[in-house]
Design a protein around this motif. Structure first.
Motif, PDB file in Angstrom:
ATOM      1  N   CYS A  55       0.835  -1.208   0.000  1.00 39.78           N
ATOM      2  CA  CYS A  55       0.000   0.000   0.000  1.00 39.78           C
ATOM      3  C   CYS A  55       0.861   1.245   0.000  1.00 39.78           C
ATOM      4  O   CYS A  55       0.610   2.199  -0.746  1.00 39.78           O
ATOM      5  CB  CYS A  55      -0.930   0.013   1.218  1.00 39.78           C
ATOM      6  SG  CYS A  55      -2.318  -1.137   1.108  1.00 39.78           S
ATOM      7  N   GLN A  56       1.911   1.260   0.848  1.00 44.43           N
ATOM      8  CA  GLN A  56       2.725   2.467   0.907  1.00 44.43           C
ATOM      9  C   GLN A  56       3.514   2.675  -0.380  1.00 44.43           C
ATOM     10  O   GLN A  56       3.629   3.812  -0.852  1.00 44.43           O
ATOM     11  CB  GLN A  56       3.670   2.461   2.107  1.00 44.43           C
ATOM     12  CG  GLN A  56       4.369   3.819   2.213  1.00 44.43           C
ATOM     13  CD  GLN A  56       4.930   4.146   3.549  1.00 44.43           C
ATOM     14  OE1 GLN A  56       5.216   3.274   4.354  1.00 44.43           O
ATOM     15  NE2 GLN A  56       5.101   5.428   3.795  1.00 44.43           N
ATOM     16  N   LEU A  87      -7.695  -2.029  -0.019  1.00 42.81           N
ATOM     17  CA  LEU A  87      -7.193  -0.699  -0.397  1.00 42.81           C
ATOM     18  C   LEU A  87      -6.267  -0.807  -1.610  1.00 42.81           C
ATOM     19  O   LEU A  87      -6.339   0.011  -2.537  1.00 42.81           O
ATOM     20  CB  LEU A  87      -6.428  -0.051   0.762  1.00 42.81           C
ATOM     21  CG  LEU A  87      -7.212   0.335   2.009  1.00 42.81           C
ATOM     22  CD1 LEU A  87      -6.264   0.850   3.093  1.00 42.81           C
ATOM     23  CD2 LEU A  87      -8.275   1.380   1.697  1.00 42.81           C
ATOM     24  N   LEU A  88      -5.407  -1.817  -1.593  1.00 42.52           N
ATOM     25  CA  LEU A  88      -4.470  -2.012  -2.699  1.00 42.52           C
ATOM     26  C   LEU A  88      -5.212  -2.338  -3.994  1.00 42.52           C
ATOM     27  O   LEU A  88      -4.908  -1.769  -5.050  1.00 42.52           O
ATOM     28  CB  LEU A  88      -3.476  -3.129  -2.356  1.00 42.52           C
ATOM     29  CG  LEU A  88      -2.363  -3.375  -3.362  1.00 42.52           C
ATOM     30  CD1 LEU A  88      -1.467  -2.145  -3.507  1.00 42.52           C
ATOM     31  CD2 LEU A  88      -1.542  -4.599  -2.957  1.00 42.52           C
ATOM     32  N   VAL A  98      -3.397  -4.138 -14.083  1.00 36.32           N
ATOM     33  CA  VAL A  98      -4.044  -5.415 -14.310  1.00 36.32           C
ATOM     34  C   VAL A  98      -3.118  -6.471 -13.721  1.00 36.32           C
ATOM     35  O   VAL A  98      -2.152  -6.905 -14.349  1.00 36.32           O
ATOM     36  CB  VAL A  98      -4.273  -5.667 -15.817  1.00 36.32           C
ATOM     37  CG1 VAL A  98      -4.951  -7.009 -16.032  1.00 36.32           C
ATOM     38  CG2 VAL A  98      -5.089  -4.541 -16.411  1.00 36.32           C
ATOM     39  N   ARG A  99      -3.388  -6.824 -12.479  1.00 38.56           N
ATOM     40  CA  ARG A  99      -2.547  -7.808 -11.786  1.00 38.56           C
ATOM     41  C   ARG A  99      -3.374  -8.488 -10.710  1.00 38.56           C
ATOM     42  O   ARG A  99      -3.999  -7.835  -9.882  1.00 38.56           O
ATOM     43  CB  ARG A  99      -1.346  -7.108 -11.142  1.00 38.56           C
ATOM     44  CG  ARG A  99      -0.475  -7.974 -10.255  1.00 38.56           C
ATOM     45  CD  ARG A  99       0.277  -9.013 -11.049  1.00 38.56           C
ATOM     46  NE  ARG A  99       1.004  -9.917 -10.154  1.00 38.56           N
ATOM     47  CZ  ARG A  99       1.988 -10.680 -10.537  1.00 38.56           C
ATOM     48  NH1 ARG A  99       2.386 -10.658 -11.779  1.00 38.56           N
ATOM     49  NH2 ARG A  99       2.587 -11.465  -9.679  1.00 38.56           N
ATOM     50  N   HIS A 100      -3.366  -9.810 -10.733  1.00 37.88           N
ATOM     51  CA  HIS A 100      -4.038 -10.569  -9.683  1.00 37.88           C
ATOM     52  C   HIS A 100      -3.192 -10.480  -8.418  1.00 37.88           C
ATOM     53  O   HIS A 100      -1.982 -10.678  -8.457  1.00 37.88           O
ATOM     54  CB  HIS A 100      -4.204 -12.024 -10.114  1.00 37.88           C
ATOM     55  CG  HIS A 100      -4.632 -12.923  -9.000  1.00 37.88           C
ATOM     56  ND1 HIS A 100      -5.911 -12.914  -8.482  1.00 37.88           N
ATOM     57  CD2 HIS A 100      -3.944 -13.844  -8.288  1.00 37.88           C
ATOM     58  CE1 HIS A 100      -5.986 -13.778  -7.499  1.00 37.88           C
ATOM     59  NE2 HIS A 100      -4.807 -14.366  -7.358  1.00 37.88           N
ATOM     60  N   ILE A 101      -3.830 -10.160  -7.299  1.00 40.99           N
ATOM     61  CA  ILE A 101      -3.149 -10.152  -6.003  1.00 40.99           C
ATOM     62  C   ILE A 101      -3.515 -11.466  -5.311  1.00 40.99           C
ATOM     63  O   ILE A 101      -4.691 -11.692  -5.022  1.00 40.99           O
ATOM     64  CB  ILE A 101      -3.582  -8.948  -5.143  1.00 40.99           C
ATOM     65  CG1 ILE A 101      -3.313  -7.630  -5.880  1.00 40.99           C
ATOM     66  CG2 ILE A 101      -2.852  -8.969  -3.796  1.00 40.99           C
ATOM     67  CD1 ILE A 101      -3.924  -6.411  -5.203  1.00 40.99           C
TER      68      ILE A 101
END
Length: 149
Positions: A55-56, A87-88, A98-101
């Motif tokens: 996040c940061q 939040l991310l 476009v990225r799967h977390i």
């Protein structure tokens, strides 16, 4: 300047990082990079699984995409971690990432998944940061983000 509907200028849209064999870093290099940039003391890759560091770093690259005051830097439980990843995800949507977390694996502190995601994030950061100055410890109000596990 043209806006993307989220209040961000189109100049703030992200470049999606692509991880390839030439971008391989061991966990010591990744942690050293993270500690230097975020003014932290991570000693294990699993410690980044709270999502606060991601996040940061996202806030550093795209300040309008994420309200840093909402990040739970002192994350100690699954609820805080899920909150940070939500939040991310929202920030990624705002800047067109476009990225799967792999949230479930990260919550479980899967070391291999955490290292792979951190490697991708380093490439993503390097492609999007453009040398912006940032004072990480000051930005998060002096809070420690390294969990004690």
């Amino acid at each position: 300047m043209e806006q993307n509907g989220e209040g961000l200028s189109l100049g703030e849209m992200a470049v999606n990082g692509t991880l390839n064999a030439g971008h391989s870093h061991n966990h010591y290099e990744l942690l050293a990079w993270l500690n230097e940039n975020l003014q932290t003391g991570f000693t294990k890759v699993e410690q980044v699984c709270t999502g606060a560091a991601f996040c940061q770093l996202t806030h550093w690259m795209f300040p309008q995409s994420l309200d840093l005051s909402r990040v739970r830097f002192q994350s100690t439980n699954m609820v805080d971690t899920i909150h940070n990843y939500s939040l991310l995800q929202a920030a990624f949507r705002k800047v067109g990432v476009v990225r799967h977390i792999p949230i479930e694996a990260l919550i479980k502190r899967n070391c291999a998944v955490a290292q792979t995601f951190l490697q991708w994030f380093k490439v993503f950061f390097e492609e999007n940061n453009n040398g912006k100055e940032y004072h990480a410890l000051e930005a998060r109000g002096g809070q420690n983000m390294v969990p004690q596990f």
